[in-house]
Write a protein that holds these residues in place. Structure first.
Motif, PDB file in Angstrom:
ATOM      1  N   SER A 110      19.247   7.815   3.639  1.00  0.00           N
ATOM      2  CA  SER A 110      19.370   7.272   4.998  1.00  0.00           C
ATOM      3  C   SER A 110      18.223   7.738   5.885  1.00  0.00           C
ATOM      4  O   SER A 110      17.601   6.941   6.599  1.00  0.00           O
ATOM      5  N   VAL A 128      14.718   6.084   4.618  1.00  0.00           N
ATOM      6  CA  VAL A 128      14.447   4.691   4.990  1.00  0.00           C
ATOM      7  C   VAL A 128      14.372   4.537   6.502  1.00  0.00           C
ATOM      8  O   VAL A 128      13.574   3.735   7.012  1.00  0.00           O
ATOM      9  N   SER A 129      15.171   5.324   7.238  1.00  0.00           N
ATOM     10  CA  SER A 129      15.129   5.242   8.704  1.00  0.00           C
ATOM     11  C   SER A 129      13.803   5.763   9.240  1.00  0.00           C
ATOM     12  O   SER A 129      13.187   5.141  10.121  1.00  0.00           O
ATOM     13  N   LEU A 134      13.252  -3.874   1.263  1.00  0.00           N
ATOM     14  CA  LEU A 134      14.164  -3.372   2.304  1.00  0.00           C
ATOM     15  C   LEU A 134      13.388  -2.876   3.514  1.00  0.00           C
ATOM     16  O   LEU A 134      13.732  -3.207   4.660  1.00  0.00           O
ATOM     17  N   TYR A 162      13.353  -4.273   7.437  1.00  0.00           N
ATOM     18  CA  TYR A 162      13.543  -3.433   8.618  1.00  0.00           C
ATOM     19  C   TYR A 162      12.425  -3.661   9.640  1.00  0.00           C
ATOM     20  O   TYR A 162      12.682  -3.729  10.854  1.00  0.00           O
ATOM     21  N   THR A 203      20.817  -3.808   4.608  1.00  0.00           N
ATOM     22  CA  THR A 203      20.846  -2.777   3.576  1.00  0.00           C
ATOM     23  C   THR A 203      21.763  -3.165   2.427  1.00  0.00           C
ATOM     24  O   THR A 203      21.439  -2.937   1.254  1.00  0.00           O
ATOM     25  N   ARG A 261      19.166  -3.558  -0.690  1.00  0.00           N
ATOM     26  CA  ARG A 261      18.952  -2.229  -1.280  1.00  0.00           C
ATOM     27  C   ARG A 261      18.806  -2.326  -2.795  1.00  0.00           C
ATOM     28  O   ARG A 261      19.442  -3.176  -3.442  1.00  0.00           O
ATOM     29  N   THR A 309      23.172   4.211   1.282  1.00  0.00           N
ATOM     30  CA  THR A 309      22.943   4.970   2.501  1.00  0.00           C
ATOM     31  C   THR A 309      24.297   5.380   3.071  1.00  0.00           C
ATOM     32  O   THR A 309      25.347   4.989   2.546  1.00  0.00           O
ATOM     33  N   THR A 323      26.207   2.117   4.068  1.00  0.00           N
ATOM     34  CA  THR A 323      26.772   1.336   2.969  1.00  0.00           C
ATOM     35  C   THR A 323      27.910   2.082   2.286  1.00  0.00           C
ATOM     36  O   THR A 323      28.897   1.474   1.865  1.00  0.00           O
TER      37      THR A 323
END
Length: 536
Positions: A325, A328-329, A410, A414, A482, A486, A492, A495
């Motif tokens: 998490s 990717v963030s 992914l 974003y 996601t 994904r 994440t 999810t």
């Protein structure tokens, strides 16, 4: 064409491609289930989506504007706390709030259990059933009203006090001032806030799916993965895009050409009136009620569930959820800010039709729901992988859908989805510093690129941090994109919480949900501190 123009053009093309692909395929591709969907499913989708948007919009306006007016115009107990705390509901994604409230209200929940054990009262289950359309409206209202609240409060904080004070001198009471003065002059801010609310409603998948309310997002998922019919999913996505465009046009119409501004540069903020007695108690109680419903109750319930299931859920595998998490963030937010800076600097330095168009395109991604972006970008990446089959063979790889099943797709989604947030923050920073420092640097012999890195970038540090934090929070909470894009075995916190809740393991979903709320809450607090520092 310089490097800034070239990079901006590439970014604009990347943003437009998925949306253009959907629109083109809507008119060209045949879909085997489309006739059935049009006749039997589409009317319900339009009805449910329309009703949720209508009532959520009305209630968020009512709650958001009334709270903004209270904390701007009056002093009452704990006002400083509520001024900040009423933003916290944004830290809880609606789908997490939905399953939490269902757990609180169902037969084994804390309310009905207390009624049975303490007072021997058994109630009709329909009274506590929240898994329906009105329940979805309640959740959306409670956890999205901060969009209207924050934007309207910011507007009222900088609005001249003379309009309100003149209304008071003319004998208008508080209700008349609110409806006849505050709401009209705040129309632009209110429309802007409620537009964000409606776009979030259209983007949602987790809440409406858990509540069993058919909407476009759920239909796109079911058509794509349940019926294995990508072309019908594309047509549904295109239909949803038309609805979004209609909302954006309606926003422009509602804003109209009316503007409320002062005739001089000398403006004073509102001077709060100190409330006493029953009025102070009513204001405090109203803010407390909203804060409890929108944050405190679900948060306490999630903490309680977390202690019940912590030993069962906490594991090295769960640690990977946090890592995934945050990774990717952080990566998505960093790339969003890089692209936002490129386009914003290009638009600032080249006042032309092309630069203005590039700036407008960045906003498009946030206006399009995640499920729609997922459909469009998947179509492009699958075609790209097929085109690269020969290259994969040449480098010794087995021909496969490599790009379309990797993190690359992914992260790309974003960037498309949240670029508008980063761009708006950077643009505000550039507007604040103006061009005088840039022009002075150019006169001293530095080119555009050196000027940007040595002068401009350092002066927009605060807007960059603010934009990064906002994008980070949004990606951390993001679910539809996601879920669809994904890679295999990549989960994440969002999810995983959704999967547990979908499997009726509500208690087990609490740990992932708490972490989302805590991380988002910390980020919101940092964002608040950054803004306070900037204002000082």
């Amino acid at each position: 064409m310089n490097i800034w123009s070239l990079l901006s053009l590439i970014i604009v093309i990347l943003i437009l491609l998925p949306n253009l692909t959907i629109l083109i395929n809507f008119f060209t591709e045949k879909a085997e289930n489309w006739s059935h969907i049009q006749e039997f499913i589409l009317p319900d989708l339009l009805k449910n989506t329309g009703l949720i948007m209508l009532f959520t919009g009305l209630f968020t306006i009512l709650v958001g504007t009334s709270l903004a007016w209270l904390v701007s115009a009056y002093d009452f107990p704990l006002k400083k706390f509520f001024k900040w705390a009423l933003i916290l509901p944004l830290a809880i994604p609606p789908f997490i709030a939905g399953y939490t409230y269902n757990g609180v209200l169902d037969y084994t929940g804390v309310i009905q259990t207390a009624l049975r054990n303490n007072w021997d009262i058994t109630v009709n289950q329909s009274y506590f059933n929240i898994l329906n359309l009105p329940g979805a409206v309640f959740i959306f209202t409670m956890f999205l009203f901060p969009y209207v609240y924050t934007i309207t409060r910011a507007f009222l904080a900088h609005q001249s006090a003379s309009l309100v004070e003149n209304a008071r001198l003319l004998g208008r009471n508080a209700w008349e001032i609110y409806f006849k003065v505050v709401l009209p002059i705040s129309r632009g801010a209110i429309v802007g806030g409620v537009s964000l609310v409606l776009l979030e409603v259209l983007n949602d998948y987790g809440l409406v799916q858990y509540f069993g309310v058919p909407t476009f997002s759920t239909a796109i998922f079911q058509t794509w993965f349940g019926m294995n019919d990508l072309n019908s999913a594309i047509k549904l996505a295109a239909t949803l895009m038309f609805i979004v465009f209609a909302i954006l046009i309606l926003e422009k119409v509602l804003r109209g050409r009316k503007k409320y501004s002062t005739t001089t540069a000398k403006t004073r903020p509102l001077t709060p009136i100190k409330l006493t007695g029953s009025k102070a108690w009513i204001a405090f109680s109203y803010c407390s009620l909203i804060f409890m419903l929108a944050f405190l109750i679900p948060f306490i319930q999630m903490v309680d569930w977390m202690f019940l299931t912590y030993e069962k859920i906490a594991s090295p595998e769960f640690t990977s959820l946090i890592t995934n998490s945050v990774f990717v963030s952080f990566t998505g937010a960093a790339l969003v800010m890089v692209f936002a800076v490129i386009i914003a600097n290009f638009a600032r330095m080249h006042q032309s039709f092309v630069s203005k168009s590039a700036a407008r395109v960045t906003i498009l991604g946030y206006s399009i729901p995640g499920a729609v972006i997922a459909v469009g970008i998947s179509t492009i990446f699958i075609d790209l992988d097929k085109w690269l089959f020969a290259f994969y063979e040449a480098v010794g790889m087995e021909p496969s859908l490599f790009l379309s099943t990797s993190l690359f797709i992914l992260i790309s989604a974003y960037i498309i989805r949240f670029l508008a947030i980063g761009y708006n923050s950077v643009e505000a920073g550039f507007d604040k510093i103006g061009n005088k420092y840039t022009e002075a640097s150019r006169m001293l012999g530095l080119n555009l690129t050196k000027t940007f890195f040595k002068v401009d970038l350092r002066m927009i540090k605060v807007p960059l941090i603010s934009g990064f934090i906002l994008v980070f929070i949004d990606i951390l909470k993001e679910l539809p994109l996601t879920l669809i894009l994904r890679p295999f075995n990549f989960d994440t916190l969002a999810t995983k919480a959704y999967q547990y809740a979908s499997d009726e393991q509500i208690h087990e979903a609490s740990l992932a949900s708490i972490l989302i709320v805590v991380i988002s809450g910390i980020a919101i607090y940092i964002f608040h501190q950054v803004l306070e520092k900037e204002s000082n």
